[in-house]
Design a protein around this motif. Structure first.
Motif, PDB file in Angstrom:
ATOM      1  N   ASN A   1     -23.182 115.361 -38.170  1.00  0.00           N
ATOM      2  CA  ASN A   1     -24.169 115.658 -39.212  1.00  0.00           C
ATOM      3  C   ASN A   1     -24.604 114.407 -39.946  1.00  0.00           C
TER       4      ASN A   1
ATOM      5  N   ARG B   1     -29.430 108.246 -34.674  1.00  0.00           N
ATOM      6  CA  ARG B   1     -29.885 109.641 -34.683  1.00  0.00           C
ATOM      7  C   ARG B   1     -30.008 110.161 -33.254  1.00  0.00           C
TER       8      ARG B   1
ATOM      9  N   LYS C   1     -26.900 112.510 -37.789  1.00  0.00           N
ATOM     10  CA  LYS C   1     -28.202 113.137 -37.625  1.00  0.00           C
ATOM     11  C   LYS C   1     -29.211 112.634 -38.649  1.00  0.00           C
ATOM     12  N   TYR C   2     -28.701 112.288 -39.837  1.00  0.00           N
ATOM     13  CA  TYR C   2     -29.617 111.851 -40.887  1.00  0.00           C
ATOM     14  C   TYR C   2     -29.520 110.348 -41.139  1.00  0.00           C
ATOM     15  N   ASP C   3     -28.970 109.642 -40.193  1.00  0.00           N
ATOM     16  CA  ASP C   3     -28.842 108.196 -40.390  1.00  0.00           C
ATOM     17  C   ASP C   3     -30.215 107.539 -40.381  1.00  0.00           C
ATOM     18  N   GLN C   4     -30.274 106.376 -41.013  1.00  0.00           N
ATOM     19  CA  GLN C   4     -31.565 105.701 -41.081  1.00  0.00           C
ATOM     20  C   GLN C   4     -31.977 105.096 -39.751  1.00  0.00           C
TER      21      GLN C   4
END
Lengths: 445, 1107
Positions: free
Chosen positions: B565, B576, B568-571
């Motif tokens: 998770n 991602r 999934k929201y990594d920069q």
């Protein structure tokens, strides 16, 4: 080269031809740039069509990347050229090459150029080169034709272009003669190209210096890791006419690997271990030799050291004592100790028993000019070093480099047996001097 | 003109303003900026004014002003400033009388002619005139400048000038012509065909001055025309030592390429050798012949090249040494390679840049042949003062050299390096340790442990590098090292370098089954710090999570989901993407389909361990010593080295038929002219006259015969006489002559001694045939007795013309010489001799006083003779059956050994003497393991026979061995061992056994003999016993004493023999002249000791009456 159906002006044609120059393999040295320590090009010379000095930008890039001046790679490829450089006397000699050539060919030549400058001007500095720019140009012109070495033998060059001296300058001013020789130097054509003809001296003398350098690495405990002797025989021969000399050794077997000045007759050496030669006029290196690491090498000095840094403390101890070891009863002179202290050391507060020491807080270089070692009272350097507060203890103790000289001794035991002269009638004055020096002599602590 | 420094002072004063401006300009163009050209332009306006006054100075009438102006202009050029607008003013001075001014104008012209073509044309006529100047320096420099002016219009003029200069009398001008070829070629490649013609002509040139330059031109213009080299190959080989050093480099590189196309590989031989070594050596001789349809025999031309380049390893020029080394590397049989090692190691003492290139080449060599450099390992130890790239290269070589035996030494050394302050170097050392660990399995564990210790190092780069290397090592054998993985997990918190962290995580994931407890815990920690990690670490965290999920989903399911998770929201989109991919792969859902079934197999596939190998692995695809090799990429203009041909092309293409030049009448004349040339070159002060004289003397020489040459050349003096005597001290003297006679002859003797050796020996043939009168003189005490007697005979010729004519005929290699020719000769002789008798030739021209005999022979060595190739080894004339006792059966406890010299070239090494050893067992029990002990006490190189496993009682066996006696009669001592005992034995070679026979033509013999006069000659007169006088008996006696070949002789009473020393290949020439009842034995060889020993043996053999 594209074929144009329409007639083209000759200048365009020429330009196109120039293009083909770049396509066809143009060998050897194309251009030479001299770059000083601050990165300025202060001289350029082209032997073929002109190469823009912007080619040196690739060199400057490499220069910037290198942490130390010595770390610039000697061969740098660029899209259309190759740059081969050597660093001597803090000047980079950058040669521009366009195609395949043995790199050592260029490197050796560049060093020969530097040697020639040194020979002519006494020193090879930016100032000396700038002051003598015309002679420099004349020399470079003679040394290289179309990028291929033409005359590199100093005796020949000196007949073509006289070295500038004050006396000659005055004489030339009065008589209106020139520094440029009008005749082809006889050496160029003779089978002894290294010697000029018609040499005359009132005092005929021949001096030979046997100089040996010890390269060694000594480990912490004082045992020798590797040691070898590198020797040269430098000669200064001022003899009238065409003398034919032979030099023999008491113990030629010591010489493990030798390289000769071209004047030495190789076959005679192979067969009899005798150096037989017609010497060049003046100073030259007759031979260099190597006494291999397989032989036992006497180490003339020892070092007792205690350099320690305590964990957590901002102080370090520094103790160094030098002593003579196997010197065959000769004095060890001109001793100079230098060491690159770890980066964490801020300052050193030391007390030499003799000589003077300096510590440069920026480069962290410690050097101690000891002078002569007195066996009765051994020189020592003791004191403390202050470290950066909070910095961790350096992992490595510094390596100590030692320089020294021992007069009247060839450490390998090499001895010249006799020197004979044939071919001339007079009795020359002969002198042989021995000396041992430290080469790359390092002590790990 | 004004003196140098006066000028430069004034120049500096003026230049001070300029240099200020200059500095400004150059500052603007420091690193990176391309604007220097532009900057020059902006300054141009300032330059303009100064250039005005330069123009004025150039146009003034005063030479000194002009010169000063030119010097300043050269200064401008040197700084890279534009001075092109001065072209019209400068070009006017091209014809100036002042040579310095002229030279500076040349410098200017070459620089700017390309830009100002029309104006440049104005100067051409000056050069064309100068091309005809009597001074060769002026001719040469005119050609140099003319060919350097890159103006296409003058191509035809240049072509003409080059063609003319190529036939110039001065070798210096011809050399310049060779340089000009390349210049013209790059200006107009269409001229190629014409230029090749000129190159072909110049390749035939015999001057050492020209050779290097013309080969350079060849390499540039037509490197593929290998056929042009054939006829010149042997000449180039023989000439090589005397070519100037730069030329040597070029020629050696060219010959390397040539040899690879013309000869078959010598390397095959090694393979055969090894194979045969397995078997007992004594019978391998026969076996090999059966097995191998065609044994490898090195082409003599191939050998010639190797032999003639070898001395150059001693050159002071590093490029030459490197060139020879690469030649040996690419051409020599593998077992001969070791001779280059020392020289290469020696180069390491040279400048940093030289070290760099040499170390690179050594690095490449050391991969293929560790053995070459292993003894010199310590020379590659790193010093703290070395530059970084030198350190790395040394490290590379040390790693290449590491083997089971020396690894501990190397590792100890590496330990020091790891602590180096130069961190980049320390990191490189760690990689090197890793390589050693993979290559040498014995030390893998030691290295691994050492590396683990380094993990607690304070320096990040060291730690990081260690982790990376450990990771690679563990991949090879993970199961045994779970504790190391655990240890690394413990250290993980302290390690900050991302690469190292990533590596540890990868290890955890990959081998999570070995550390089932720790891995989930590490993942837990990572989940906490995920957001703060570097990208590379994050990727590995995702990997670790995925792998743990697959193997241990019970414990890690939630953690994995959490991490996925976060990802999934990594920069970073890479992370991602990776997260998305992993999730689809491992978490089964209805959409994922078949792929997730294989997730485990995909992620946990066994991964091959990385191969740690040298960066120099494939470097040898490039010819060593080249720029391409240094850069490891093909440089433009690189010429590939071809593979060895499977079958050697026709060898005869290199044969040079001995063509007599048309203008010269016969072979002796040819020889004569060459001698004259070399000598004159040596003395010459003023070239031009000499050139003319050269021609003159050669033609004269052709028409004249032996003894009047002595007169025409006898401008020499007592001096050479003296030195002759002194240097001949070693030769055997047989002075039995009375004083009075001596006095009478002094004058003549002196003159005679001054003759060139060449003419001497030709006369010698004459003289030996002449009977009584000359004999008395032949004992005249000084070394060249035979030569005196010979000339005596020459002087008597006019009286006994009949026999004289006969002898004359004999002296000519070509007896076809016509009679009128001889008559003419005789006439001349009379007059000259008369002159000789009445007016003694004035003594001393100081010039020639330098001529020591030694030098003379050196000079002659420089000449290229088309016939040197005729010196060929031949089979022995006579092989003595006598064997010598090596070990008596009493002392040998039953083992007895006898040796005899086979007089064959040794198969084990070219410098070895071949021996046959007969071992017999006279005891009553079998002897086992008969061999020669490894340690030879006297330092001779001995090729041992293979151990004989068992020798039955009363049996005997014959084996062959080789000993390198090093051309000395010092005995070779060694230990002959059986299983139980050791016996010290020694082989004392007779001096005659240190030779190998060679054949040559009589003419060659005479010529070679001529080169070996003076102290290289020893002679003696003996009284022959009557039964020895026949030709057969002389021959038999001589060849039984020494292993030399018989040279066919055209004279009845002279016998000639030739051989060479086995070890050094020096010529040994023996001649025996019979003059009933006496005989004169003359031995000519460089090895004076051998010469005198031989002489003694011949004396005993020939005076001895027993057959």
């Amino acid at each position: 080269m594209p074929n144009h159906p329409v007639p083209v002006p000759s200048s365009v044609l020429a330009a196109l031809k120039n293009k083909t120059i770049h396509l066809s393999a143009a060998k050897m040295i194309h251009s030479l740039f001299l770059v000083n320590a601050s990165g300025d090009i202060f001289l350029e010379k082209h032997w073929k069509s002109v190469v823009s000095r912007s080619v040196c930008d690739y060199f400057f890039e490499a220069l910037e990347r290198a942490t130390e001046p010595e770390n610039v790679p000697p061969v740098i490829p660029t899209p259309h050229h190759y740059l081969i450089n050597v660093l001597r006397h803090r000047i980079y000699f950058v040669a521009v090459i366009q195609s395949e050539v043995p790199p050592l060919f260029v490197i050796e030549f560049l060093h020969r150029v530097v040697d020639t400058f040194q020979d002519y001007f006494g020193v090879c500095t930016e100032a000396a080169i700038k002051d003598n720019v015309v002679v420099v140009y004349e020399l470079l012109e003679e040394m290289l034709d179309n990028g291929f070495p033409l005359a590199t033998e100093s005796n020949i060059l000196k007949e073509l272009i006289k070295p500038p001296t004050i006396l000659r300058t005055v004489v030339n001013t009065i008589t209106g003669s020139t520094n440029v020789g009008e005749q082809l130097p006889t050496g160029q054509l003779s089978v002894v190209p290294w010697r000029r003809t018609g040499v005359k001296y009132t005092n005929n003398e021949a001096y030979f210096d046997v100089i040996e350098e010890i390269d060694a690495i000594i480990d912490k405990s004082g045992s020798t890791i590797t040691a070898e002797i590198q020797g040269v025989i430098d000669a200064c021969v001022k003899l009238t006419g065409m003398p034919d000399l032979t030099l023999s050794f008491m113990n030629p077997r010591l010489l493990d690997d030798v390289s000769f000045h071209p004047c030495v007759r190789f076959k005679r050496w192979e067969a009899e271990r005798i150096l037989s030669f017609i010497p060049p006029d003046g100073n030259f290196r007759l031979l260099s030799y190597h006494v291999s690491s397989q032989n036992l090498v006497a180490i003339p000095v020892y070092v007792k050291h205690n350099i320690s840094f305590r964990e957590g403390s901002s102080q370090g101890r520094f103790e160094l004592t030098l002593g003579p070891k196997q010197t065959m009863g000769k004095a060890v002179e001109s001793v100079l100790v230098s060491s690159q202290l770890p980066r964490g050391v801020l300052n050193a507060n030391l007390n030499p028993s003799q000589g003077t020491y300096t510590f440069d807080p920026v480069t962290k270089l410690l050097s101690w000019d000891v002078g002569k070692i007195n066996p009765q009272k051994l020189p020592s350097l003791k004191g403390s070093m202050s470290l950066q507060a909070g910095a961790s203890k350096p992992d490595e103790n510094p390596t100590i480099n030692i320089q020294f000289k021992i007069q009247q001794l060839a450490i390998s035991g090499l001895k010249v047996n006799r020197l004979d002269m044939y071919g001339e009638k007079y009795k020359p004055f002969k002198g042989i001097k021995y000396m041992t020096k430290a080469g790359k002599f390092q002590v790990r602590t | 003109m004004l003196g140098m420094s006066a000028n430069s002072v004034s120049y500096n004063e003026q230049g001070s303003v300029e240099s200020g401006v200059d500095a400004a300009q150059e500052n603007s163009s420091i690193p990176g900026s391309f604007s220097s050209g532009g900057a020059a332009f902006s300054l141009f306006s300032a330059d303009c004014k100064k250039n005005e006054d330069l123009k004025e100075m150039l146009e003034s009438n005063k030479e000194s002003l002009k010169l000063e102006a030119m010097k300043r202009i050269v200064g401008l050029i040197a700084k890279g400033k534009n001075a092109s607008e001065l072209f019209p003013a400068v070009v006017k001075n091209v014809a100036s009388k002042n040579i310095e001014l002229k030279k500076l104008v040349y410098v200017y012209l070459v620089r700017y002619a390309e830009e100002q073509q029309d104006l440049a044309l104005l100067s051409i006529s000056t050069f064309q005139r100068a091309l005809k100047d009597p001074n060769q320096l002026i001719r040469a420099s005119a050609l140099r400048v003319l060919s350097s002016i890159r103006v296409p219009i003058i191509v035809p003029i240049m072509m003409l000038a080059i063609k003319e200069a190529a036939t110039d009398l001065s070798p210096y001008v011809r050399k310049t012509a060779a340089h000009a070829i390349q210049k013209l070629y790059s200006l107009d490649p269409d001229q190629k065909e014409h230029l090749i013609e000129v190159i072909e002509k110049l390749l035939k040139d015999k001057s050492t001055l020209v050779a290097g330059s013309v080969v350079m031109a060849f390499e540039e213009v037509c490197p593929d025309r290998i056929d042009l080299i054939h006829k010149n190959y042997r000449k180039l080989c023989n000439l090589l030592v005397d070519v100037e050093e730069w030329g040597q480099v070029v020629i050696i590189h060219m010959l390397t390429r040539y040899a690879r196309t013309q000869f078959v590989s010598p390397w095959r031989e090694d393979a055969m050798f090894d194979e045969n070594n397995e078997k007992a050596f004594y019978d391998s001789e026969e076996e090999r012949k059966v097995e191998q349809t065609k044994p490898y025999i090195m082409d003599p031309d191939h050998r010639l090249l190797l032999r003639n380049t070898k001395p150059l390893l001693q050159s002071r020029n590093t490029a030459v040494v490197m060139a020879v080394s690469q030649l040996y590397w690419h051409l020599a049989p593998k077992h001969e390679l070791s001779i280059i090692t020392k020289s290469l190691v020696r180069l390491l003492r040279s400048h940093r840049e030289v070290q760099y290139v040499v170390l690179q080449n050594i690095a490449t060599m050391s991969i293929q042949r560790k053995g070459m450099f292993e003894p010199f390992m310590k020379s590659f130890y790193v010093r703290s003062t070395d530059a970084t790239h030198i350190k790395t290269l040394k490290l590379e070589i040390l790693t290449n050299l590491a083997n089971e035996a020396n690894i501990s030494t190397i590792l100890r050394e590496f330990q020091t390096y790891v602590k180096s302050q130069d961190k980049a170097f320390a990191a490189a050392t760690i990689q090197a340790i890793g390589r050693c660990a993979t290559n040498i399995s014995e030390v893998t564990d030691t290295c691994l442990n050492g590396l683990v210790l380094l993990l607690s190092n304070r320096d990040e780069t060291v730690v990081a590098e260690s982790v990376v290397v450990i990771k690679k090592l563990l991949q090879t054998q993970p199961s045994q090292h779970s504790d190391i993985i655990k240890h690394m997990a413990k250290l993980f918190d302290n390690i900050t370098v991302p690469m190292a962290r990533a590596s540890i995580l990868w290890l955890m994931g990959e081998y999570c089954e070995h550390v089932p407890k720790i891995a989930p815990d590490v993942l837990r920690k990572m989940a906490k710090t995920f957001t703060n990690e570097e990208d590379i670490v994050k990727l590995q965290i995702v990997n670790l999570a995925a792998k743990l999920y697959l193997t241990n989903s019970k414990q890690t399911k939630l953690l994995t989901q959490y991490i996925l998770n976060l990802g999934k929201y990594d920069q970073n989109y890479d992370i991602r993407d990776r997260t998305r991919f992993i999730r689809q792969l491992i978490v089964p859902n209805e959409k994922s389909g078949a792929l997730s079934k294989y997730a485990r197999r995909i992620l946990m596939a066994p991964k091959p361990a990385p191969v740690l190998q040298s960066a120099f692995k494939d470097r040898d695809r490039f010819q060593l010593g080249t720029l391409s090799h240094t850069l490891n990429s093909q440089a433009s203009g690189y010429l590939e080295l071809s593979d060895w041909p499977a079958v050697a092309p026709d060898q005869s293409v290199r044969n040079v038929e001995v063509v007599e030049p048309v203008k010269e009448a016969g072979a002796p004349a040819l020889r004569k002219s060459k001698t004259a040339k070399s000598n004159e070159k040596f003395y010459s002060d003023s070239e031009e006259e000499e050139e003319e004289e050269e021609e003159g003397s050669s033609s004269e020489g052709s028409s004249s015969s032996s003894s009047e040459e002595s007169v025409s050349e006898s401008e020499s003096e007592e001096n050479s006489d003296d030195s002759n005597k002194s240097s001949s001290s070693q030769s055997e003297k047989s002075s039995s002559e009375s004083d009075s006679e001596k006095k009478k002859k002094t004058l003549k003797n002196k003159k005679l001694q001054q003759q060139k050796p060449d003419s001497k020996d030709r006369k010698q043939k004459n003289g030996n045939a002449v009977k009584v009168e000359s004999r008395s003189e032949s004992e005249s005490g000084s070394e060249s007795s035979s030569s005196e007697s010979s000339s005596e005979s020459g002087s008597e010729l006019d009286s006994d013309s009949d026999s004289g004519t006969d002898q004359k005929k004999n002296t000519k290699p070509k007896p076809v010489q016509s009679k009128p020719f001889i008559k003419q000769v005789e006439k001349k002789e009379v007059s000259l001799l008369d002159l000789d008798d009445f007016s003694p030739v004035p003594v001393t021209t100081p010039k020639s006083s330098i001529l020591s005999p030694n030098l003379l022979s050196d000079l002659q060595g420089l000449l290229i003779s088309p016939t040197t190739s005729a010196l060929q080894a031949s089979s022995p004339v006579f092989v003595p059956e006598t064997s010598h006792e090596l070990l008596h059966r009493m002392t040998g406890k039953g083992l007895s050994a006898q040796y005899r010299f086979t007089r064959q070239p040794c198969i084990y090494g070219n410098s070895m003497v071949s021996l046959q050893l007969t071992l017999s067992n006279s005891s009553d029990q079998a002897l086992e393991n008969i061999h020669i002990s490894e340690k030879s006490s006297t330092g001779q190189n001995i090729h041992r026979f293979n151990a004989i496993e068992r020798l039955e009682p009363q049996a005997s066996v014959t084996v062959s061995m080789g000993v390198d006696f090093n051309d000395s009669t010092q005995a070779a001592n060694f230990q002959l061992c059986t299983k139980e005992d050791e016996f010290s034995v020694s082989i004392q070679p007779a001096v005659g056994e240190l030779l190998l026979p060679i054949t040559m033509s009589e003419a060659d013999f005479t010529k070679e003999q001529g080169k070996l006069m003076g102290m290289n000659e020893s002679s003696a007169t003996i009284t022959m016993t009557p039964e020895n006088v026949s030709s057969q008996s002389v021959n038999r006696k001589v060849v039984s004493v020494a292993n030399i070949g018989v040279i066919p002789s055209s004279q009845e009473n002279i016998y000639r023999f030739a051989g060479k020393t086995v070890s050094s290949g020096s010529l040994v020439l023996v001649s025996v002249a019979l003059k009933d009842p006496d005989a004169v034995i003359t031995i000519n060889t460089e090895k004076t000791v051998i010469g005198s020993m031989l002489l003694r043996q011949f004396k005993t053999a020939l005076t001895n009456s027993c057959p």
